[in-house]
Design an enzyme around this catalytic site. Structure first.
Site, PDB file in Angstrom:
ATOM      1  N   CYS A   1       0.804  -1.227   0.000  1.00  0.00           N
ATOM      2  CA  CYS A   1       0.000   0.000   0.000  1.00  0.00           C
ATOM      3  C   CYS A   1       0.837   1.276   0.000  1.00  0.00           C
ATOM      4  O   CYS A   1       0.468   2.257  -0.660  1.00  0.00           O
ATOM      5  CB  CYS A   1      -0.964  -0.017   1.181  1.00  0.00           C
ATOM      6  SG  CYS A   1      -2.166  -1.358   1.073  1.00  0.00           S
ATOM      7  N   VAL A   2       1.941   1.282   0.726  1.00  0.00           N
ATOM      8  CA  VAL A   2       2.813   2.463   0.706  1.00  0.00           C
ATOM      9  C   VAL A   2       3.442   2.628  -0.673  1.00  0.00           C
ATOM     10  O   VAL A   2       3.444   3.716  -1.248  1.00  0.00           O
ATOM     11  CB  VAL A   2       3.900   2.354   1.791  1.00  0.00           C
ATOM     12  CG1 VAL A   2       4.977   3.426   1.598  1.00  0.00           C
ATOM     13  CG2 VAL A   2       3.281   2.495   3.177  1.00  0.00           C
TER      14      VAL A   2
END
Length: 238
Positions: free
Chosen positions: A169-170
């Site tokens: 996700c990052v």
């Protein structure tokens, strides 16, 4: 992470750095004039023990770094967006689920909207009045959300990205942030993962291709510099 694994990664990075630099990679995108903090999935399902998504080094590294960043962002009144993930329909047999097909790969069905304790932002870094709480359904905080429009309307040109996980996700948020025209900064000590080596590898690769990896201290110095200039400008304007 074991010393042996860390040494192996550092050796690989040394050779990769040489190759990248020869080919014109690892350029700098740099800091801009107005930052926003994008905190990805630092909710209880990721920061507290005993969950499928629980990450390493939350208590000793990520939370302290986030607390320092939040203090500075709040001092200078720069935008903060807390991003979390949850789903309305977690029945995997329901073809109309808002999980899409992601549940076929990872256990996103545990993060049910009906259980807010899991997807609530960790109380140690909880949002305060005036900060955004954004719920996403996919890996990237930009995918299918209002994030880019909000940032542009606020005049933001730089995003400092923190959170978990470095490998999913990052990383996806940083890639999409750059694609949408924002200067992307990955805050080194404020990014984590579940798998040994995943943070080191992904931060190295992000720094080569999609954003600048900077330490928390460097980011705090940047925030002080532009924050003080902003406050001086406001005083002069008044």
């Amino acid at each position: 992470m074991s010393t042996q694994l860390e040494q192996a990664l550092e050796a690989a990075f040394e050779e990769a750095t040489r190759r990248y630099k020869e080919r014109g990679f690892q350029r700098r995108v740099g800091f801009g004039n107005k930052p926003a903090l994008i905190s990805v999935d630092l909710a209880n399902a990721w920061t507290r023990p005993g969950n499928p998504f629980t990450c390493e080094h939350v208590d000793d590294q990520i939370i302290p770094s986030m607390q320092s960043l939040l203090k500075s962002f709040r001092k200078y009144d720069f935008p903060v967006v807390h991003v979390t993930t949850c789903y309305q329909i977690t029945d995997r047999s329901n073809p109309h689920t808002d999980m899409g097909l992601w549940h076929n790969k990872i256990p996103v069905d545990v993060v049910a909207e009906s259980n807010p304790e899991l997807w609530a932002i960790d109380s140690r870094i909880a949002p305060i009045e005036g900060e955004q709480l954004l719920i996403k359904k996919r890996a990237s905080a930009f995918h299918g959300t209002y994030l880019a429009g909000f940032l542009r309307a606020a005049g933001v040109d730089t995003i400092l990205v923190t959170g978990v996980t470095a490998s999913a996700c990052v990383r996806e948020t940083i890639c999409d942030g750059l694609a949408d025209g924002f200067r992307t900064i990955a805050v080194k000590e404020a990014i984590g993962d579940r798998v040994p080596g995943a943070v080191l590898w992904n931060l190295f690769d992000i720094d080569a291709k999609f954003g600048d990896v900077e330490t928390t201290e460097t980011c705090l110095q940047y925030l002080d510099r532009i924050g003080q200039a902003k406050m001086a400008g406001e005083k002069l304007a008044a």
